[in-house]
Design an enzyme around this catalytic site. Structure first.
Site, PDB file in Angstrom:
ATOM      1  N   SER A  63      -2.036   0.738   2.819  1.00 24.62           N
ATOM      2  CA  SER A  63      -1.585  -0.088   1.697  1.00 24.62           C
ATOM      3  C   SER A  63      -0.354   0.512   1.033  1.00 24.62           C
ATOM      4  O   SER A  63       0.523  -0.214   0.551  1.00 24.62           O
ATOM      5  CB  SER A  63      -2.715  -0.244   0.676  1.00 24.62           C
ATOM      6  OG  SER A  63      -3.140   1.020   0.200  1.00 24.62           O
ATOM      7  N   GLY A  70      -6.285 -11.965  -4.260  1.00 24.64           N
ATOM      8  CA  GLY A  70      -6.142 -12.641  -2.971  1.00 24.64           C
ATOM      9  C   GLY A  70      -5.290 -11.871  -1.992  1.00 24.64           C
ATOM     10  O   GLY A  70      -4.587 -12.454  -1.160  1.00 24.64           O
ATOM     11  N   LYS A 125     -13.543   9.300  -0.293  1.00 27.28           N
ATOM     12  CA  LYS A 125     -12.553   8.258  -0.046  1.00 27.28           C
ATOM     13  C   LYS A 125     -11.206   8.643  -0.641  1.00 27.28           C
ATOM     14  O   LYS A 125     -10.155   8.406  -0.039  1.00 27.28           O
ATOM     15  CB  LYS A 125     -13.047   6.937  -0.634  1.00 27.28           C
ATOM     16  CG  LYS A 125     -12.069   5.767  -0.477  1.00 27.28           C
ATOM     17  CD  LYS A 125     -11.788   5.432   0.964  1.00 27.28           C
ATOM     18  CE  LYS A 125     -10.953   4.165   1.078  1.00 27.28           C
ATOM     19  NZ  LYS A 125     -10.576   3.857   2.478  1.00 27.28           N
TER      20      LYS A 125
END
Length: 307
Positions: free
Chosen positions: A256, A14, A189
């Site tokens: 992040s 989440g 990536k």
């Protein structure tokens, strides 16, 4: 709302990536269940759904939610997305294995450490490379900060016919592109992450701010060159242009890794720069710039823990 072939989407995690995907999957007509790390977030999502903020406009999308500790079945899942950090993947896969779930699994992690774990599964396996920018404001609120693409590649097992669902996701604002060369996409990536993430964390800058400093841009180029050489990317002529484009498209994003450092959490440096260093060691390639940023991030992690 039109349901997309009764697709049951389970999203384990989440955080910002999980909530962003959950909001758009719900908007696309799927039945969405979010598996959270704690009970408080699950209760809030069941009560309020996900609040999606895009271009300063909020929309609300219903989802079901359950805390990970209460997870007892995933049998209804058409798709399971793993939207957890790299170092949490093994724990989640152990749980899925105990539940004897055969549903297809999509890995959404940064880095490439999880490739070995993927190849040990009997499930159908996909990778999703998320280039959308997301910022989590609360347990139920996520902002779509950078409009990108989720690139999907089929790795193992039977391939699902999910084109109607991908098309629907794209039509509601979460662009999806199905790729053939999944390993090459992962390598590209990884290179982007290895260039952008450590430097934003070390210099405490948003993605776009990296381009404003010539010294930092020079280091970015060195990191890019080392990663290309190590990963032996087939088509790398445009990778530097691609990195610049990602910085510009997500210029207001905090990576992040920067958010993890700010929060005192473990970063994904071992799955990103650490992976490149291990591959370089196998090939006896010297990687001074990658080694330097790796050690600096590890030092920052220790400082945060000690502090």
């Amino acid at each position: 709302m039109e349901r997309v072939g009764f697709v049951n989407v389970w999203i384990i995690g989440g955080g910002s990536v999980g909530l962003l995907l959950a909001s758009y999957a719900s908007k696309a007509g799927a039945n969405v269940t979010v598996v959270t790390n704690g009970k408080e977030q699950a209760e809030a999502l069941n009560r309020e759904g996900v609040s999606l903020l895009r271009n300063s406009i909020a929309s609300f999308h219903p989802v079901d939610a359950i805390p990970f500790e209460c997870l007892s079945s995933l049998k209804t899942a058409t798709i399971i997305f793993l939207a957890v950090k790299e170092h949490q993947v093994k724990r989640v896969l152990t749980k899925i294995s105990k539940l004897k779930i055969n549903s297809p699994i999509f890995f959404l992690q940064n880095g490439m450490n999880h490739i070995t774990l993927m190849q040990e599964l009997r499930n159908s396996v996909y990778v999703g490379i998320v280039e959308h920018g997301a910022l989590k404001h609360s347990n139920v609120k996520v902002e779509h900060t950078g409009i990108g693409i989720m690139r999907i590649g089929h790795v193992l097992g039977d391939e699902l016919e999910l084109k109607p669902f991908w098309d629907k996701l794209s039509s509601v604002g979460y662009s999806v592109d199905v790729e053939g060369e999944w390993l090459e996409v992962m390598k590209r990536k990884l290179i982007v992450n290895a260039v952008i993430n450590p430097l934003t964390a070390l210099y405490e800058l948003k993605n776009g701010e990296l381009l404003h400093d010539e010294t930092i841009v020079s280091i970015m180029k060195k990191l890019c060159q080392e990663a290309i050489m190590t990963l032996q990317l087939k088509d790398h002529e445009d990778i530097w242009t691609y990195i610049i484009q990602v910085c510009q498209n997500t210029k207001e994003n905090k990576s992040s890794m920067l958010r993890d450092i700010e929060s005192g959490n473990q970063t994904e440096i071992d799955a990103i720069s650490g992976y490149i260093l291990r591959e370089g060691l196998k090939r006896k390639i010297s990687l001074p710039y990658t080694l330097d940023v790796y050690h600096q991030i590890k030092q920052k992690e220790r400082s945060d823990i000690d502090g």
